[in-house]
Design an enzyme around this catalytic site. Structure first.
Site, PDB file in Angstrom:
ATOM      1  N   LEU A 106       0.879  -1.166   0.000  1.00  0.00           N
ATOM      2  CA  LEU A 106       0.000   0.000   0.000  1.00  0.00           C
ATOM      3  C   LEU A 106       0.916   1.214   0.000  1.00  0.00           C
ATOM      4  O   LEU A 106       1.912   1.237   0.731  1.00  0.00           O
ATOM      5  CB  LEU A 106      -0.883   0.041   1.252  1.00  0.00           C
ATOM      6  CG  LEU A 106      -2.090  -0.897   1.330  1.00  0.00           C
ATOM      7  CD1 LEU A 106      -2.816  -0.685   2.659  1.00  0.00           C
ATOM      8  CD2 LEU A 106      -3.051  -0.667   0.179  1.00  0.00           C
ATOM      9  N   ASP A 107       0.614   2.232  -0.790  1.00  0.00           N
ATOM     10  CA  ASP A 107       1.504   3.385  -0.805  1.00  0.00           C
ATOM     11  C   ASP A 107       1.410   4.166   0.504  1.00  0.00           C
ATOM     12  O   ASP A 107       0.511   3.945   1.321  1.00  0.00           O
ATOM     13  CB  ASP A 107       1.257   4.271  -2.036  1.00  0.00           C
ATOM     14  CG  ASP A 107      -0.072   5.021  -1.982  1.00  0.00           C
ATOM     15  OD1 ASP A 107      -0.330   5.716  -0.986  1.00  0.00           O
ATOM     16  OD2 ASP A 107      -0.845   4.938  -2.953  1.00  0.00           O
ATOM     17  N   MET A 108       2.347   5.079   0.700  1.00  0.00           N
ATOM     18  CA  MET A 108       2.467   5.795   1.980  1.00  0.00           C
ATOM     19  C   MET A 108       1.173   6.513   2.373  1.00  0.00           C
ATOM     20  O   MET A 108       0.841   6.623   3.557  1.00  0.00           O
ATOM     21  CB  MET A 108       3.613   6.809   1.896  1.00  0.00           C
ATOM     22  CG  MET A 108       3.817   7.600   3.172  1.00  0.00           C
ATOM     23  SD  MET A 108       5.072   8.889   3.039  1.00  0.00           S
ATOM     24  CE  MET A 108       6.557   7.920   3.084  1.00  0.00           C
ATOM     25  N   TYR A 109       0.442   6.984   1.382  1.00  0.00           N
ATOM     26  CA  TYR A 109      -0.731   7.816   1.660  1.00  0.00           C
ATOM     27  C   TYR A 109      -2.044   7.043   1.586  1.00  0.00           C
ATOM     28  O   TYR A 109      -3.113   7.642   1.541  1.00  0.00           O
ATOM     29  CB  TYR A 109      -0.746   9.015   0.702  1.00  0.00           C
ATOM     30  CG  TYR A 109       0.531   9.817   0.807  1.00  0.00           C
ATOM     31  CD1 TYR A 109       0.795  10.588   1.936  1.00  0.00           C
ATOM     32  CD2 TYR A 109       1.500   9.753  -0.192  1.00  0.00           C
ATOM     33  CE1 TYR A 109       1.982  11.296   2.065  1.00  0.00           C
ATOM     34  CE2 TYR A 109       2.685  10.464  -0.074  1.00  0.00           C
ATOM     35  CZ  TYR A 109       2.929  11.229   1.059  1.00  0.00           C
ATOM     36  OH  TYR A 109       4.106  11.924   1.185  1.00  0.00           O
TER      37      TYR A 109
END
Length: 240
Positions: A106-109
């Site tokens: 999952l990306d950071m955001y």
């Protein structure tokens, strides 16, 4: 015991995902009975053969398998280590004293459901495209989405280097005053930043993105930043 492919055995022992184990073999990092092998078709007998990775002997079934569901917060990256010393999801499971790896990313955001395990074969099952494991996302978009936009997402959109497979898309709510739309998007692919790029393809900006479910395993009431073990039923359901 029946012989087993080397990369599958390494994954079962929690060394890494099966694909990563294949890379180790190709790179000459794996020995069978003190002899380096680089052949992916090699089969071994775990009871008789001595297997080493990077000079360390792999002891059969010495590691207890762990399967964890984390409700990932925004601001954490989905890697084991980060060269920029940013916070990783492993910082949230420090009390578990064995090596875990994130299953997918999952990306950071993006917040929400993330699995972690030390079972490489399980990782392979969840992440390999042929298994088509569904992921359910709750997406908050800037602007009011049209029926045509929904149809585009449903049939697949060009995200630059790839045309996405058909997705299930449902409008959850629309706030005309604030000009915000909330969607549920279900996909079974795992391209980098895929849901964000799908929304960009229909000229909509993502305000917030949360993964609510992986297959039928949902975050539910699990508080953000906390985790729980998967039940046996949940683990078995992912192997169907």
């Amino acid at each position: 015991m029946e012989k087993i492919r080397l990369q599958k055995y390494l994954a079962q022992q929690g060394i890494a995902s099966r694909r990563k184990c294949e890379t180790f073999i190709i790179q000459g990092k794996v020995k069978i009975n003190n002899i380096i092998t680089t052949q992916l078709g090699t089969k071994i007998d775990p009871k008789k053969d001595k297997i080493e990775v990077n000079g360390v002997e792999i002891k059969k079934d010495k590691i207890e398998k762990k399967y964890i569901l984390l409700n990932k917060p925004i601001g954490y990256i989905t890697t084991v280590k980060d060269q920029y010393t940013r916070k990783t999801v492993l910082d949230l499971v420090k009390e578990i004293k064995i090596r875990l790896v994130p299953v997918g990313r999952l990306d950071m955001y993006t917040s929400g459901a993330l699995l972690l395990t030390n079972d490489g074969e399980f990782t392979y099952k969840i992440t390999h495209p042929k298994h088509e494991i569904k992921k359910t996302y709750i997406v908050t978009l800037e602007g009011i989405i049209s029926r045509n936009d929904i149809q585009e997402l449903q049939k697949g959109v060009d995200i630059g280097d790839y045309i996405t497979k058909p997705a299930k898309v449902k409008i959850l709510s629309t706030n005309k005053e604030k000009k915000i739309t909330k969607l549920e998007i279900i996909i079974h692919e795992g391209k980098n930043r895929q849901v964000r790029r799908m929304c960009e393809a229909i000229n909509k900006k993502v305000i917030a993105l949360h993964r609510a479910k992986i297959a039928d395993i949902e975050v539910g009431n699990l508080k953000i930043g906390t985790w729980r073990y998967l039940t046996k039923e949940e683990i078995n359901s992912l192997y169907k």
